[in-house]
Design a protein around this motif. Structure first.
Motif, PDB file in Angstrom:
ATOM      1  N   ILE A  69       0.862  -1.209  -0.042  1.00 44.13           N
ATOM      2  CA  ILE A  69       0.042  -0.099  -0.021  1.00 44.13           C
ATOM      3  C   ILE A  69       0.993   1.330   0.154  1.00 44.13           C
ATOM      4  O   ILE A  69       1.874   1.364   1.099  1.00 44.13           O
ATOM      5  CB  ILE A  69      -0.782   0.046   1.312  1.00 44.13           C
ATOM      6  N   ALA A  70       0.601   2.078  -0.822  1.00 35.94           N
ATOM      7  CA  ALA A  70       1.445   3.289  -1.217  1.00 35.94           C
ATOM      8  C   ALA A  70       0.746   4.660  -0.812  1.00 35.94           C
ATOM      9  O   ALA A  70      -0.619   4.470  -1.185  1.00 35.94           O
ATOM     10  CB  ALA A  70       2.005   3.319  -2.515  1.00 35.94           C
ATOM     11  N   ILE A  71       1.041   5.349   0.290  1.00 40.52           N
ATOM     12  CA  ILE A  71       0.452   6.435   0.510  1.00 40.52           C
ATOM     13  C   ILE A  71       1.185   7.736   0.185  1.00 40.52           C
ATOM     14  O   ILE A  71       2.454   7.676   0.215  1.00 40.52           O
ATOM     15  CB  ILE A  71       0.312   6.317   2.125  1.00 40.52           C
ATOM     16  N   ARG A  72       0.563   8.733  -0.417  1.00 36.66           N
ATOM     17  CA  ARG A  72       0.987   9.920  -0.939  1.00 36.66           C
ATOM     18  C   ARG A  72      -0.166  11.069  -0.622  1.00 36.66           C
ATOM     19  O   ARG A  72      -1.324  10.564  -0.312  1.00 36.66           O
ATOM     20  CB  ARG A  72       1.276   9.818  -2.215  1.00 36.66           C
ATOM     21  N   THR A  73       0.280  12.169  -1.024  1.00 32.89           N
ATOM     22  CA  THR A  73      -0.640  13.252  -0.944  1.00 32.89           C
ATOM     23  C   THR A  73      -1.484  13.270  -2.533  1.00 32.89           C
ATOM     24  O   THR A  73      -0.874  12.835  -3.335  1.00 32.89           O
ATOM     25  CB  THR A  73      -0.087  14.698  -0.627  1.00 32.89           C
ATOM     26  N   ALA A  74      -2.514  13.922  -2.303  1.00 42.40           N
ATOM     27  CA  ALA A  74      -3.381  14.062  -3.466  1.00 42.40           C
ATOM     28  C   ALA A  74      -2.698  15.284  -4.304  1.00 42.40           C
ATOM     29  O   ALA A  74      -2.291  16.108  -3.968  1.00 42.40           O
ATOM     30  CB  ALA A  74      -4.778  14.352  -3.168  1.00 42.40           C
ATOM     31  N   ARG A  75      -2.864  15.025  -5.736  1.00 47.22           N
ATOM     32  CA  ARG A  75      -2.510  16.087  -6.753  1.00 47.22           C
ATOM     33  C   ARG A  75      -3.810  16.689  -7.186  1.00 47.22           C
ATOM     34  O   ARG A  75      -4.933  16.138  -7.376  1.00 47.22           O
ATOM     35  CB  ARG A  75      -1.691  15.717  -7.847  1.00 47.22           C
ATOM     36  N   ASP A 111     -17.950  18.683  -1.409  1.00 50.34           N
ATOM     37  CA  ASP A 111     -17.512  17.530  -2.192  1.00 50.34           C
ATOM     38  C   ASP A 111     -17.818  18.043  -3.692  1.00 50.34           C
ATOM     39  O   ASP A 111     -18.994  17.729  -4.533  1.00 50.34           O
ATOM     40  CB  ASP A 111     -18.458  16.301  -1.999  1.00 50.34           C
ATOM     41  N   ASP A 112     -17.107  19.067  -4.178  1.00 54.72           N
ATOM     42  CA  ASP A 112     -17.093  19.744  -5.447  1.00 54.72           C
ATOM     43  C   ASP A 112     -15.714  20.176  -5.719  1.00 54.72           C
ATOM     44  O   ASP A 112     -14.577  19.991  -4.870  1.00 54.72           O
ATOM     45  CB  ASP A 112     -18.052  20.738  -5.565  1.00 54.72           C
ATOM     46  N   GLU A 113     -15.399  20.050  -6.982  1.00 56.34           N
ATOM     47  CA  GLU A 113     -13.960  20.448  -7.482  1.00 56.34           C
ATOM     48  C   GLU A 113     -13.452  21.634  -6.889  1.00 56.34           C
ATOM     49  O   GLU A 113     -12.380  21.657  -6.545  1.00 56.34           O
ATOM     50  CB  GLU A 113     -13.923  20.630  -8.880  1.00 56.34           C
ATOM     51  N   ALA A 114     -14.403  22.760  -6.507  1.00 56.58           N
ATOM     52  CA  ALA A 114     -13.833  24.017  -5.980  1.00 56.58           C
ATOM     53  C   ALA A 114     -13.403  23.819  -4.407  1.00 56.58           C
ATOM     54  O   ALA A 114     -12.148  24.315  -3.999  1.00 56.58           O
ATOM     55  CB  ALA A 114     -14.783  25.157  -6.034  1.00 56.58           C
ATOM     56  N   GLY A 115     -14.256  22.541  -3.900  1.00 53.07           N
ATOM     57  CA  GLY A 115     -13.994  22.559  -2.479  1.00 53.07           C
ATOM     58  C   GLY A 115     -12.722  21.707  -2.201  1.00 53.07           C
ATOM     59  O   GLY A 115     -11.903  22.177  -1.208  1.00 53.07           O
ATOM     60  N   VAL A 116     -12.650  20.852  -2.969  1.00 47.07           N
ATOM     61  CA  VAL A 116     -11.358  19.793  -2.874  1.00 47.07           C
ATOM     62  C   VAL A 116      -9.990  20.721  -3.423  1.00 47.07           C
ATOM     63  O   VAL A 116      -8.899  20.739  -2.590  1.00 47.07           O
ATOM     64  CB  VAL A 116     -11.528  18.619  -3.731  1.00 47.07           C
ATOM     65  N   ALA A 117     -10.085  21.633  -4.335  1.00 50.03           N
ATOM     66  CA  ALA A 117      -8.989  22.255  -4.811  1.00 50.03           C
ATOM     67  C   ALA A 117      -8.682  23.502  -3.586  1.00 50.03           C
ATOM     68  O   ALA A 117      -7.372  23.699  -3.645  1.00 50.03           O
ATOM     69  CB  ALA A 117      -9.529  23.272  -6.119  1.00 50.03           C
ATOM     70  N   ARG A 118      -9.315  23.765  -2.757  1.00 47.34           N
ATOM     71  CA  ARG A 118      -9.284  24.802  -1.749  1.00 47.34           C
ATOM     72  C   ARG A 118      -8.516  24.101  -0.676  1.00 47.34           C
ATOM     73  O   ARG A 118      -7.587  24.635  -0.489  1.00 47.34           O
ATOM     74  CB  ARG A 118     -10.312  25.423  -1.228  1.00 47.34           C
ATOM     75  N   LEU A 119      -8.936  22.916  -0.598  1.00 46.97           N
ATOM     76  CA  LEU A 119      -8.211  22.003   0.382  1.00 46.97           C
ATOM     77  C   LEU A 119      -6.808  21.712   0.146  1.00 46.97           C
ATOM     78  O   LEU A 119      -5.944  22.051   0.894  1.00 46.97           O
ATOM     79  CB  LEU A 119      -8.899  20.686   0.711  1.00 46.97           C
ATOM     80  N   ILE A 120      -6.593  21.196  -1.079  1.00 48.44           N
ATOM     81  CA  ILE A 120      -5.112  21.114  -1.622  1.00 48.44           C
ATOM     82  C   ILE A 120      -4.344  22.422  -1.770  1.00 48.44           C
ATOM     83  O   ILE A 120      -3.278  22.111  -1.378  1.00 48.44           O
ATOM     84  CB  ILE A 120      -5.309  20.240  -2.907  1.00 48.44           C
ATOM     85  N   GLU A 121      -5.041  23.408  -1.978  1.00 51.53           N
ATOM     86  CA  GLU A 121      -4.283  24.779  -2.319  1.00 51.53           C
ATOM     87  C   GLU A 121      -3.879  25.104  -0.679  1.00 51.53           C
ATOM     88  O   GLU A 121      -2.583  25.616  -0.411  1.00 51.53           O
ATOM     89  CB  GLU A 121      -4.989  25.927  -2.785  1.00 51.53           C
ATOM     90  N   ARG A 122      -5.107  24.965   0.196  1.00 50.31           N
ATOM     91  CA  ARG A 122      -4.659  25.693   1.658  1.00 50.31           C
ATOM     92  C   ARG A 122      -3.608  24.723   2.399  1.00 50.31           C
ATOM     93  O   ARG A 122      -2.754  25.108   3.006  1.00 50.31           O
ATOM     94  CB  ARG A 122      -5.898  25.705   2.309  1.00 50.31           C
ATOM     95  N   ASP A 123      -3.794  23.366   2.214  1.00 53.39           N
ATOM     96  CA  ASP A 123      -2.917  22.530   2.736  1.00 53.39           C
ATOM     97  C   ASP A 123      -2.504  21.219   2.022  1.00 53.39           C
ATOM     98  O   ASP A 123      -3.215  20.310   1.953  1.00 53.39           O
ATOM     99  CB  ASP A 123      -3.581  21.906   4.273  1.00 53.39           C
ATOM    100  N   PRO A 124      -1.543  21.605   1.138  1.00 52.80           N
ATOM    101  CA  PRO A 124      -1.093  20.554   0.150  1.00 52.80           C
ATOM    102  C   PRO A 124      -0.898  18.989   0.877  1.00 52.80           C
ATOM    103  O   PRO A 124      -1.058  18.028   0.122  1.00 52.80           O
ATOM    104  CB  PRO A 124      -0.114  20.986  -0.373  1.00 52.80           C
TER     105      PRO A 124
END
Length: 141
Positions: A4-10, A32-45
């Protein structure tokens, strides 16, 4: 044994992650939409962790830390890949992240009717706190 490989989402994976949650997660969230997940990844990659089995998306968990508390959301494992240690590996990776950040206690959001999820969290050593109830108010939409 399969690794099992664990990594951060892109960011380029957001559509695939949303589709994955649609089939593997219990319930849906206002974010649960593209903007919400994008904000999460941008705020805390580093917050959105992805598990892969042989290069295939097997699970996710969001390990959010606000500087005070550690919060776990969206633990989801592909139904065809459950009982193979994916959830446990994701939880362990999230807890390692929290330890590196100085977190002292983690809490997990679990729906009341999600018996499978409750069993997974209990199996990982988490317990329900009866004295707490979540209070929410949508800020958008």
């Amino acid at each position: 044994m399969t690794d099992i490989a664990i990594r951060t989402a892109r960011p380029d994976e957001i559509p695939a992650l949303l589709a994955f949650w649609g089939r593997a997660a219990e319930g849906a969230s206002i974010t649960d939409d593209e903007a919400g997940v994008a904000r999460l990844i941008e705020r805390d990659p580093q917050a959105l962790l992805v598990a892969e089995l042989d290069g295939v998306l097997a699970g996710t968990v969001i390990a959010g830390f606000d500087g005070w508390r550690c919060h776990l959301y969206r633990l989801a494992v592909d139904p065809e890949l459950r009982r193979r240690g994916v959830g446990g590996a994701l939880i362990a990776a999230a807890e390692a992240r929290f330890a590196e950040l100085g977190g002292r206690r983690a809490d997990a959001m679990v729906l009341e009717h999600n018996a499978l999820g409750q069993g997974a969290w209990a199996g990982a050593g988490y317990r329900r706190e009866e004295q707490w109830r979540r209070w929410v108010r949508p800020l958008a939409g």
